[in-house]
Design an enzyme around this catalytic site. Structure first.
Site, short mmCIF file in Angstrom:
data_model
loop_
_atom_site.label_atom_id
_atom_site.label_comp_id
_atom_site.label_asym_id
_atom_site.label_seq_id
_atom_site.Cartn_x
_atom_site.Cartn_y
_atom_site.Cartn_z
N SER A 1 5.65 5.27 8.51
CA SER A 1 4.99 4.97 7.23
C SER A 1 5.93 5.34 6.10
O SER A 1 6.55 6.41 6.12
CB SER A 1 3.70 5.79 7.10
N LYS B 1 5.83 3.92 16.94
CA LYS B 1 5.76 2.83 15.95
C LYS B 1 6.92 2.94 14.98
O LYS B 1 7.14 3.99 14.36
CB LYS B 1 4.43 2.91 15.18
N ASN C 1 0.82 -1.22 0.00
CA ASN C 1 0.00 0.00 0.00
C ASN C 1 0.85 1.26 0.00
O ASN C 1 1.93 1.30 0.56
CB ASN C 1 -0.97 -0.01 1.19
N ASN D 1 4.97 6.10 3.19
CA ASN D 1 4.18 6.75 2.15
C ASN D 1 3.99 8.26 2.31
O ASN D 1 3.26 8.88 1.56
CB ASN D 1 2.82 6.07 2.03
N THR D 2 4.63 8.83 3.34
CA THR D 2 4.67 10.28 3.46
C THR D 2 6.14 10.65 3.28
O THR D 2 6.98 10.23 4.10
CB THR D 2 4.14 10.73 4.84
N PHE E 1 -1.77 8.33 4.25
CA PHE E 1 -2.51 8.99 5.34
C PHE E 1 -3.78 9.68 4.85
O PHE E 1 -4.03 10.85 5.19
CB PHE E 1 -1.64 10.00 6.10
N ASN F 1 5.90 -1.45 11.46
CA ASN F 1 5.12 -1.01 10.31
C ASN F 1 5.46 -1.88 9.08
O ASN F 1 6.12 -2.91 9.21
CB ASN F 1 5.44 0.47 10.05
C1 LIG Z 1 -3.73 -0.59 3.58
C2 LIG Z 1 -2.91 -0.38 4.82
C3 LIG Z 1 -2.94 0.86 5.44
C4 LIG Z 1 -2.17 1.09 6.58
N1 LIG Z 1 -2.23 2.30 7.19
C5 LIG Z 1 -1.50 2.53 8.31
C6 LIG Z 1 -1.57 3.78 8.97
O1 LIG Z 1 -2.32 4.68 8.58
N2 LIG Z 1 -0.78 3.96 10.06
C7 LIG Z 1 0.04 2.99 10.54
O2 LIG Z 1 0.72 3.20 11.54
N3 LIG Z 1 0.11 1.78 9.93
C8 LIG Z 1 -0.64 1.54 8.85
N4 LIG Z 1 -0.56 0.32 8.23
C9 LIG Z 1 0.37 -0.70 8.77
C10 LIG Z 1 -0.34 -1.73 9.64
O3 LIG Z 1 -0.93 -1.13 10.79
C11 LIG Z 1 0.64 -2.83 10.10
O4 LIG Z 1 1.57 -2.27 11.00
C12 LIG Z 1 1.38 -3.48 8.94
O5 LIG Z 1 0.51 -3.69 7.85
C13 LIG Z 1 2.03 -4.81 9.32
O6 LIG Z 1 1.09 -5.73 9.80
P1 LIG Z 1 0.39 -6.87 8.89
O7 LIG Z 1 1.49 -7.64 8.23
O8 LIG Z 1 -0.41 -7.68 9.87
O9 LIG Z 1 -0.48 -6.17 7.91
C14 LIG Z 1 -1.34 0.06 7.09
C15 LIG Z 1 -1.31 -1.19 6.46
C16 LIG Z 1 -2.10 -1.42 5.34
C17 LIG Z 1 -2.05 -2.77 4.68
#
Ligand SMILES: Cc1cc2nc3c(=O)[nH]c(=O)nc-3n(C[C@H](O)[C@H](O)[C@H](O)COP(=O)(O)O)c2cc1C
Length: 347
Positions: A184, A219, A116, A186-187, A120, A248
């Site tokens: 993140s 985080k 992704n 993505n910023t 934000f 993350n």
């Molecule tokens: C579509 C998407 C959006 C996410 N948005 C955020 C976010 O806004 N803030 C954040 O701290 N992590 C965000 N994450 C990260 C997740 O909270 C998580 O830390 C990460 O995906 C790893 O866990 P997983 O393997 O179980 O998905 C996002 C993940 C995905 C897939």
């Protein structure tokens, strides 16, 4: 048992559309006569043996929903019916922002992964606080709500601490703990805030505001060098960081199979999550846990699909765990499955 079929149908839709459809269907089911009790009975783990106190808060079970799933706090009522012990809303920024243009979320089913670059997208701290106030006044549940906070894309890194403070002041009354998200991918430039002096500034300003002693966690990215992890361990001993969320998404595409590495190139930039992240995030977790000498609670995130995955994280030193990508692939019984496994393995 039904979910593999449902997943097949949902995977015909774009990932963002599938997310919307799933959430709307859940709201629809919940408002049918008997809908709430049906969902509770199907999906909530009813045992009391997994409850625990972490960060001074009472968690009904250790399985949470990671940030980014319910960015605007719109689905807390129905998500809590699916048994989560806690839900992290956000990432919230001071001003509303649209995020990156679509498509910005991609599935890699043969690796059970997602990529992704949402960026934000959220309604901003005021709108989200208003919604949470309403939720709190209408619900007496024991669900713990975390507020994951970030900076607006337009804010310069040197002013980032001001954005974190605005979010903090807005959300303080309505969340149980905070997570400072500097990880993140993505910023643009955000991950540079993981540097020691930038973190020192953000956390010291936040703690000055923190009269009610709400837990404030950090985080981190799984891509940090050992020296950067050492800095963070050192910093938690110097200043007031109440806990870590590790981790993350990763930028490392070598964790994917060869076909998906090629496919991922066509998708472009973004953070990778899901199964391929499990080992990498576990390594970071173990390293942090050893360095912190158990003094700082850790919420583990990254690649959890099953009870075994969850137990691995807890055994490696996590106090709580969060799921995200696994929930997409495993479906609504996931939390109950994990809780049942943990209960039977006497964690
Ligand atoms: C579509 C998407 C959006 C996410 N948005 C955020 C976010 O806004 N803030 C954040 O701290 N992590 C965000 N994450 C990260 C997740 O909270 C998580 O830390 C990460 O995906 C790893 O866990 P997983 O393997 O179980 O998905 C996002 C993940 C995905 C897939």
């Amino acid at each position: 048992m039904l979910y593999p079929l449902l997943r097949k149908a949902l995977f015909q839709l774009s990932p963002e559309k599938a997310h919307q459809v799933s959430m709307s269907s859940l709201h629809f089911l919940a408002q049918l006569p008997g809908g709430k009790s049906f969902l509770k009975q199907q999906f909530q783990y009813q045992g009391k043996d997994l409850s625990k106190k972490v960060l001074g808060l009472h968690f009904p079970n250790p399985v949470g929903l990671g940030a980014g799933f319910d960015k605007n706090a719109e689905h807390l009522d129905v998500l809590s019916l699916l048994g989560f012990g806690f839900i992290e809303i956000g990432t919230v920024t001071p001003k509303a922002q649209a995020g990156n243009p679509s498509p910005r979320l991609f599935r890699l089913p043969s690796d059970q992964a997602l990529i992704n670059r949402m960026g934000f997208n959220n309604e901003g701290v005021e709108a989200i606080t208003t919604r949470l106030k309403k939720y709190r006044s209408q619900n007496q549940s024991d669900l713990i709500i975390g507020g994951n906070i970030g900076k607006n894309k337009v804010t310069e890194n040197e002013d980032a601490w001001k954005d974190y403070c605005i979010n903090f002041k807005g959300l303080e009354e309505v969340v149980d703990y905070f997570v400072v998200n500097v990880s993140s991918p993505n910023t643009p430039g955000l991950r540079a805030l993981q540097e020691k002096e930038a973190l020192r500034k953000i956390f010291s300003e936040l703690q000055l505001l923190n009269k009610n002693k709400k837990p404030i966690l950090l985080k981190i990215a799984p891509d940090l060098e050992t020296s950067a992890l050492d800095d963070i361990i050192q910093l938690t001993k110097e200043i007031n960081i109440d806990g870590l969320v590790s981790s993350n998404t990763t930028l490392d595409r070598t964790l994917l199979n060869a076909d998906n590495q090629k496919l991922a190139e066509t998708y472009g930039a973004g953070g990778l999550s899901g199964k391929p992240l499990l080992t990498k995030s576990n390594d970071v977790l173990s390293y942090l846990h050893k360095g912190l000498e158990s003094n700082t609670p850790i919420i583990a995130s990254g690649g959890i699909f099953t009870g075994e995955d969850a137990k691995e994280k807890l055994d490696a030193g996590a106090n709580l765990i969060q799921v995200w990508t696994g929930f997409v692939y495993e479906g609504p019984r996931m939390v109950k499955n994990i809780c049942e496994y943990l209960s039977s393995s006497h964690h």
